[in-house]
Design a protein around this motif. Structure first.
Motif, PDB file in Angstrom:
ATOM      1  N   GLY A   1      -4.574  -3.043   9.733  1.00 16.46           N
ATOM      2  CA  GLY A   1      -3.138  -2.805   9.741  1.00 16.46           C
ATOM      3  C   GLY A   1      -2.700  -1.678   8.842  1.00 16.46           C
ATOM      4  N   SER A   2      -3.660  -0.926   8.316  1.00 16.28           N
ATOM      5  CA  SER A   2      -3.347   0.166   7.395  1.00 16.28           C
ATOM      6  C   SER A   2      -4.336   1.297   7.636  1.00 16.28           C
ATOM      7  CB  SER A   2      -3.415  -0.339   5.949  1.00 16.28           C
ATOM      8  OG  SER A   2      -3.046   0.673   5.043  1.00 16.28           O
ATOM      9  N   SER A   3      -4.539   2.150   6.634  1.00 17.29           N
ATOM     10  CA  SER A   3      -5.499   3.241   6.708  1.00 17.29           C
ATOM     11  C   SER A   3      -5.990   3.538   5.302  1.00 17.29           C
ATOM     12  CB  SER A   3      -4.861   4.499   7.308  1.00 17.29           C
ATOM     13  OG  SER A   3      -3.885   5.033   6.422  1.00 17.29           O
ATOM     14  N   TRP A   4      -7.116   4.241   5.196  1.00 19.05           N
ATOM     15  CA  TRP A   4      -7.635   4.544   3.863  1.00 19.05           C
ATOM     16  C   TRP A   4      -6.684   5.396   3.035  1.00 19.05           C
ATOM     17  CZ3 TRP A   4     -10.418   1.336   1.723  1.00 19.05           C
ATOM     18  CH2 TRP A   4     -11.474   0.685   2.365  1.00 19.05           C
ATOM     19  N   PRO A   5      -6.066   6.442   3.598  1.00 16.92           N
ATOM     20  CA  PRO A   5      -5.098   7.186   2.780  1.00 16.92           C
ATOM     21  C   PRO A   5      -3.978   6.302   2.238  1.00 16.92           C
ATOM     22  CG  PRO A   5      -5.700   8.482   4.693  1.00 16.92           C
ATOM     23  CD  PRO A   5      -6.322   7.112   4.890  1.00 16.92           C
ATOM     24  N   GLU A   6      -3.518   5.338   3.050  1.00 15.78           N
ATOM     25  CA  GLU A   6      -2.454   4.440   2.599  1.00 15.78           C
ATOM     26  C   GLU A   6      -2.944   3.507   1.499  1.00 15.78           C
ATOM     27  OE1 GLU A   6       0.349   3.898   6.542  1.00 15.78           O
ATOM     28  OE2 GLU A   6      -1.553   2.821   6.478  1.00 15.78           O
ATOM     29  N   VAL A   7      -4.157   2.965   1.646  1.00 15.57           N
ATOM     30  CA  VAL A   7      -4.713   2.058   0.638  1.00 15.57           C
ATOM     31  C   VAL A   7      -4.941   2.810  -0.677  1.00 15.57           C
ATOM     32  CG1 VAL A   7      -6.714   0.659   0.003  1.00 15.57           C
ATOM     33  CG2 VAL A   7      -5.754   0.492   2.309  1.00 15.57           C
ATOM     34  N   ILE A   8      -5.480   4.013  -0.584  1.00 12.34           N
ATOM     35  CA  ILE A   8      -5.745   4.806  -1.790  1.00 12.34           C
ATOM     36  C   ILE A   8      -4.436   5.175  -2.487  1.00 12.34           C
ATOM     37  CG2 ILE A   8      -6.635   7.021  -2.616  1.00 12.34           C
ATOM     38  CD1 ILE A   8      -8.761   6.808  -0.374  1.00 12.34           C
ATOM     39  N   PHE A   9      -3.446   5.571  -1.699  1.00 10.61           N
ATOM     40  CA  PHE A   9      -2.135   5.903  -2.283  1.00 10.61           C
ATOM     41  C   PHE A   9      -1.534   4.681  -2.968  1.00 10.61           C
ATOM     42  CE2 PHE A   9       2.531   6.247  -1.900  1.00 10.61           C
ATOM     43  CZ  PHE A   9       2.730   7.386  -2.662  1.00 10.61           C
ATOM     44  N   LEU A  10      -1.657   3.518  -2.333  1.00 13.75           N
ATOM     45  CA  LEU A  10      -1.141   2.283  -2.922  1.00 13.75           C
ATOM     46  C   LEU A  10      -1.824   1.997  -4.250  1.00 13.75           C
ATOM     47  CD1 LEU A  10       0.567  -0.300  -2.768  1.00 13.75           C
ATOM     48  CD2 LEU A  10      -1.265  -1.336  -1.411  1.00 13.75           C
ATOM     49  N   ALA A  11      -3.139   2.176  -4.310  1.00 12.96           N
ATOM     50  CA  ALA A  11      -3.877   1.943  -5.561  1.00 12.96           C
ATOM     51  C   ALA A  11      -3.389   2.878  -6.659  1.00 12.96           C
ATOM     52  CB  ALA A  11      -5.370   2.132  -5.328  1.00 12.96           C
ATOM     53  N   GLN A  12      -3.153   4.139  -6.319  1.00 16.35           N
ATOM     54  CA  GLN A  12      -2.657   5.098  -7.299  1.00 16.35           C
ATOM     55  C   GLN A  12      -1.263   4.710  -7.788  1.00 16.35           C
ATOM     56  OE1 GLN A  12      -3.630   8.543  -4.543  1.00 16.35           O
ATOM     57  NE2 GLN A  12      -4.093   9.504  -6.496  1.00 16.35           N
ATOM     58  N   GLU A  13      -0.422   4.254  -6.864  1.00 15.85           N
ATOM     59  CA  GLU A  13       0.930   3.841  -7.234  1.00 15.85           C
ATOM     60  C   GLU A  13       0.920   2.577  -8.091  1.00 15.85           C
ATOM     61  OE1 GLU A  13       4.175   5.455  -6.243  1.00 15.85           O
ATOM     62  OE2 GLU A  13       2.525   6.874  -6.515  1.00 15.85           O
ATOM     63  N   ILE A  14      -0.002   1.658  -7.801  1.00 18.45           N
ATOM     64  CA  ILE A  14      -0.118   0.451  -8.623  1.00 18.45           C
ATOM     65  C   ILE A  14      -0.521   0.821 -10.039  1.00 18.45           C
ATOM     66  CG2 ILE A  14      -1.469  -1.650  -9.008  1.00 18.45           C
ATOM     67  CD1 ILE A  14      -1.566  -2.017  -5.975  1.00 18.45           C
ATOM     68  N   GLU A  15      -1.475   1.740 -10.176  1.00 22.03           N
ATOM     69  CA  GLU A  15      -1.893   2.157 -11.519  1.00 22.03           C
ATOM     70  C   GLU A  15      -0.731   2.794 -12.272  1.00 22.03           C
ATOM     71  OE1 GLU A  15      -5.467   4.583 -13.771  1.00 22.03           O
ATOM     72  OE2 GLU A  15      -4.714   5.331 -11.864  1.00 22.03           O
ATOM     73  N   ALA A  16       0.045   3.631 -11.585  1.00 21.17           N
ATOM     74  CA  ALA A  16       1.196   4.263 -12.230  1.00 21.17           C
ATOM     75  C   ALA A  16       2.237   3.216 -12.630  1.00 21.17           C
ATOM     76  CB  ALA A  16       1.816   5.293 -11.288  1.00 21.17           C
ATOM     77  N   LEU A  17       2.457   2.220 -11.763  1.00 21.66           N
ATOM     78  CA  LEU A  17       3.418   1.159 -12.076  1.00 21.66           C
ATOM     79  C   LEU A  17       2.935   0.335 -13.258  1.00 21.66           C
ATOM     80  CD1 LEU A  17       5.950  -0.475 -11.517  1.00 21.66           C
ATOM     81  CD2 LEU A  17       4.685  -1.744  -9.773  1.00 21.66           C
ATOM     82  N   LEU A  18       1.639   0.091 -13.331  1.00 22.34           N
ATOM     83  CA  LEU A  18       1.092  -0.654 -14.460  1.00 22.34           C
ATOM     84  C   LEU A  18       1.410   0.028 -15.784  1.00 22.34           C
ATOM     85  CD1 LEU A  18      -2.431  -1.896 -13.318  1.00 22.34           C
ATOM     86  CD2 LEU A  18      -0.575  -3.297 -14.237  1.00 22.34           C
ATOM     87  N   GLN A  19       1.272   1.328 -15.803  1.00 21.47           N
ATOM     88  CA  GLN A  19       1.559   2.075 -17.030  1.00 21.47           C
ATOM     89  C   GLN A  19       3.017   1.929 -17.426  1.00 21.47           C
ATOM     90  OE1 GLN A  19       0.177   6.050 -16.262  1.00 21.47           O
ATOM     91  NE2 GLN A  19      -1.930   5.416 -15.980  1.00 21.47           N
ATOM     92  N   ARG A  20       3.918   1.917 -16.440  1.00 17.72           N
ATOM     93  CA  ARG A  20       5.339   1.729 -16.753  1.00 17.72           C
ATOM     94  C   ARG A  20       5.614   0.295 -17.185  1.00 17.72           C
ATOM     95  NH1 ARG A  20       5.667   5.029 -12.056  1.00 17.72           N
ATOM     96  NH2 ARG A  20       6.206   3.269 -10.714  1.00 17.72           N
TER      97      ARG A  20
END
Length: 272
Positions: A238-257
């Motif tokens: 239901g997704s794609s690798w670019p979407e999963v990778i982008f989500l992981a990057q966004e989660i890491e950025a959110l964690l820092q905030r």
């Protein structure tokens, strides 16, 4: 003041020191440059190989793609490794993810020799799943911490639907029967923490979630990823690798905030 003992920086350090591209890559099979192209293409199709290395004098010096092979020798279709296609075996997995978002594969360099290949398909393997599960687990821990900060003394109960509170109380009672001395708030599910976070415009703003609607979509995606990881499911269903990778990057950025929000109540923060 008690702080979390784990952070996104701790997770990054763990994977930087312990789990790298080396543990994800597959060996790069190589054939002589004089190999017949048509025969090699049939061989690759039978084994579902998209790429093979080209070897001369015992050294892998280039590669061929199955889709390019027609007639003649493999050397006629040989491609030279471009620096942007290479990655060191010691590269941390977190640094690999954005690179694979842009490229379908990377060739792995170890001790000045190209001997491996890593593709998006390799991201289904355990090392990446461990990394992603670590990220979403830390995110959920931080969401709970922020709920404690902004909704102290069970004030969060006024904001959740009755059935969600009953679900938490059911789990809490089960925990009490096992002599687990944990607060009711510890039994909230990911969706409960998400909904509580999104009730506060201040939290949404401090976490850089753009809007309540965006925050809901983003956190639902993070929860869906967590569920796929927990149940060993296909990560791109239901997704794609670019979407999963982008989500992981966004989660890491959110964690820092998230980690920038100190363990104080909003009232105490204003008085400092």
């Amino acid at each position: 003041m008690k702080h979390l003992k784990s952070s996104s920086a701790d997770l990054r350090d763990l994977f930087k020191d312990s789990i790298t591209v080396k543990y994800l890559a597959e060996p790069l099979k190589a054939v002589p440059a004089c190999e017949d192209a048509a025969k090699l293409r049939s061989w690759m199709e039978a084994r579902d190989f998209d790429v093979l290395g080209i070897e001369e004098n015992g050294t892998v010096c280039g590669y061929v793609e199955r889709s390019h092979l027609i007639t003649g020798k493999c050397s006629d279709y040989q491609q030279i490794f471009h620096p942007s296609e290479l990655i060191a075996a010691a590269t941390p997995l977190m640094e690999l993810l954005p690179l694979l978002r842009e490229k379908p594969r990377l060739f792995v360099l170890e001790s000045n020799r190209i001997n491996g290949i890593v593709t998006c398909g390799d991201l289904q393997k355990a090392p990446v799943r461990m990394l992603l599960f670590g990220l979403v687990t830390l995110l959920e821990m931080n969401l709970l911490r922020i709920v404690r900060i902004y909704f102290p003394q069970d004030s969060w109960q006024k904001l959740l639907k009755g059935d969600r509170i009953l679900a938490a109380k059911h789990l809490w009672e089960l925990g009490r029967s096992r002599n687990e001395a944990i607060d009711l708030i510890d039994y909230l599910q990911f969706c409960d923490k998400r909904d509580l976070i999104l009730t506060s415009a201040e939290i949404v703003d401090r976490l850089g979630l753009k809007s309540k609607r965006y925050g809901e979509r983003f956190l639902k995606s993070a929860e869906a990823l967590r569920n796929k990881l927990a149940h060993a499911q296909d990560l791109i269903n239901g997704s794609s690798w670019p979407e999963v990778i982008f989500l992981a990057q966004e989660i890491e950025a959110l964690l820092q905030r998230c980690e920038e929000i100190e363990m104080t109540t909003p009232h105490e923060t204003e008085s400092l």
